[in-house]
Design an enzyme around this catalytic site. Structure first.
Site, short mmCIF file in Angstrom:
data_model
loop_
_atom_site.label_atom_id
_atom_site.label_comp_id
_atom_site.label_asym_id
_atom_site.label_seq_id
_atom_site.Cartn_x
_atom_site.Cartn_y
_atom_site.Cartn_z
N ASN A 94 0.83 -1.21 0.00
CA ASN A 94 0.00 0.00 0.00
C ASN A 94 0.86 1.26 0.00
O ASN A 94 1.93 1.30 0.60
CB ASN A 94 -0.94 0.00 1.20
CG ASN A 94 -1.98 -1.09 1.09
OD1 ASN A 94 -2.17 -1.65 0.01
ND2 ASN A 94 -2.64 -1.41 2.18
N ILE A 95 0.31 2.26 -0.63
CA ILE A 95 1.01 3.54 -0.70
C ILE A 95 0.39 4.51 0.32
O ILE A 95 0.84 5.64 0.45
CB ILE A 95 0.96 4.11 -2.13
CG1 ILE A 95 -0.48 4.25 -2.64
CG2 ILE A 95 1.75 3.19 -3.06
CD1 ILE A 95 -0.59 4.87 -4.04
N HIS A 111 6.05 -0.58 -2.49
CA HIS A 111 5.59 0.12 -3.69
C HIS A 111 5.61 1.64 -3.53
O HIS A 111 4.91 2.34 -4.26
CB HIS A 111 4.18 -0.36 -4.08
CG HIS A 111 4.16 -1.76 -4.59
ND1 HIS A 111 3.01 -2.51 -4.74
CD2 HIS A 111 5.16 -2.58 -5.00
CE1 HIS A 111 3.31 -3.71 -5.22
NE2 HIS A 111 4.60 -3.77 -5.37
N CYS A 119 12.99 12.68 -6.78
CA CYS A 119 13.59 13.51 -7.83
C CYS A 119 14.24 12.59 -8.86
O CYS A 119 15.12 11.79 -8.52
CB CYS A 119 14.64 14.46 -7.24
SG CYS A 119 15.43 15.43 -8.54
N CYS A 138 12.90 20.32 -6.95
CA CYS A 138 13.57 19.47 -5.96
C CYS A 138 14.29 20.35 -4.95
O CYS A 138 15.14 21.17 -5.33
CB CYS A 138 14.56 18.53 -6.66
SG CYS A 138 15.54 17.58 -5.49
N ALA A 221 -11.34 -8.07 6.76
CA ALA A 221 -10.15 -8.09 7.62
C ALA A 221 -10.38 -7.32 8.91
O ALA A 221 -9.82 -7.67 9.95
CB ALA A 221 -8.95 -7.51 6.87
#
Ligand code: NAD
Length: 242
Positions: A94-95, A111, A119, A138, A221
């Site tokens: 999961n992000i 991930h 950058c 950046c 879950a």
């Protein structure tokens, strides 16, 4: 203790009850977009504004999302086993940041993370909670070369060496809310079975690799994980059913 080193792989399903949409809808779209448009480097190169905006929207929505009982149960498992000298490592596809919001420690984001930018020029990875664009600069090298810090299809997941060590060392492998479609994560269960580790999945229904697991608990879950964790902590054994 029979089960003192536990590796937990989590996927989009663990966050579904927190209101974060899962990946694989029946029409093959993710939040109304084709996966190749928003989750590949080619899609980003073609239309960077669209891709930045896609993750900007998710990043902003994430701010109001809260961990559900499944995330919280994993934190309890981690805290209690750590206090007994064990170790629970969460490997997530999961992000989102819901494991962190639930105060889990040592979460491996294979991930990437929505709340980071990468950058492309200097490789700097920065914490970020705003809205990015091709003009975002950046802070390290000053170039306009920032992308979402997400591992897209065709890219190599992060922390693979560390993950392999965790899987080798574990004495129980759990997979929670993952479809078993996205590799290499979908292959972790085969590797663990090959190494003789007991493997258990939690899902609404058996996943694509469901037959490789020794055991499965099917249902939400947010309901199954808290019961499982309580049983495991009390008995140091796996429940027959929940
Ligand atoms: P997936 O969307 O392919 O599969 C989700 C799985 O969770 C399905 O098998 C489904 O049956 C199960 N599920 C749904 N609701 C559940 C619930 N309440 N309890 C238990 N199981 C439930 O997800 P994936 O396998 O993680 O692969 C998708 C990829 O997309 C990941 O690599 C991830 O990077 C990305 N993604 C992340 C998020 C997030 O960060 N929350 C959300 C969507 C997609």
């Amino acid at each position: 203790m029979q089960y003192s080193r536990i590796a937990v792989l989590t996927g989009a399903g663990i966050s579904a009850e927190s209101g974060v949409p899962v990946f694989r809808s029946e029409d093959g779209l993710w939040e109304q977009h084709r996966i190749e448009d928003v989750a590949t480097y080619e899609g980003f190169a073609r239309d960077p504004v669209l891709v930045h905006n896609f993750y900007n929207k998710m990043r902003q929505e994430l701010k109001s999302r809260e961990p559900n009982p499944a995330h919280i149960a994993l934190t309890k498992l981690q805290e209690e086993l750590t206090a007994r000298g064990g170790q629970v490592t969460i490997i997530t596809q999961n992000i989102d940041d819901l494991h962190e919001k639930a105060h889990s420690q040592h979460v491996i984001h294979m991930h990437g993370e929505l709340n980071k930018l990468l950058c492309e020029r200097c490789g700097a990875r920065i914490d970020f909670d705003g809205n990015s664009s091709p003009d975002t600069v950046c802070p390290k090298c000053g170039k306009k070369a920032m992308r979402p810090d997400i591992v897209w299809f065709g890219e190599i997941p992060y922390h693979m060496e560390e993950i392999q060590q965790v899987l080798f060392a574990c004495d129980l492998f759990l997979a929670v809310g993952t479809s078993g479609v996205v590799y290499p994560a979908a292959g972790f269960v085969s590797m663990c079975r090959h190494l003789g580790k007991p493997c258990v999945e939690f899902n609404l229904e058996p996943s694509v690799v469901g037959n490789v697991f020794n055991h499965g608990y099917y249902g939400k879950a947010g309901t199954t994980m808290p019961k499982f964790v309580d049983y495991l902590l009390e008995h140091d054994a796996l429940p027959e059913k929940l």
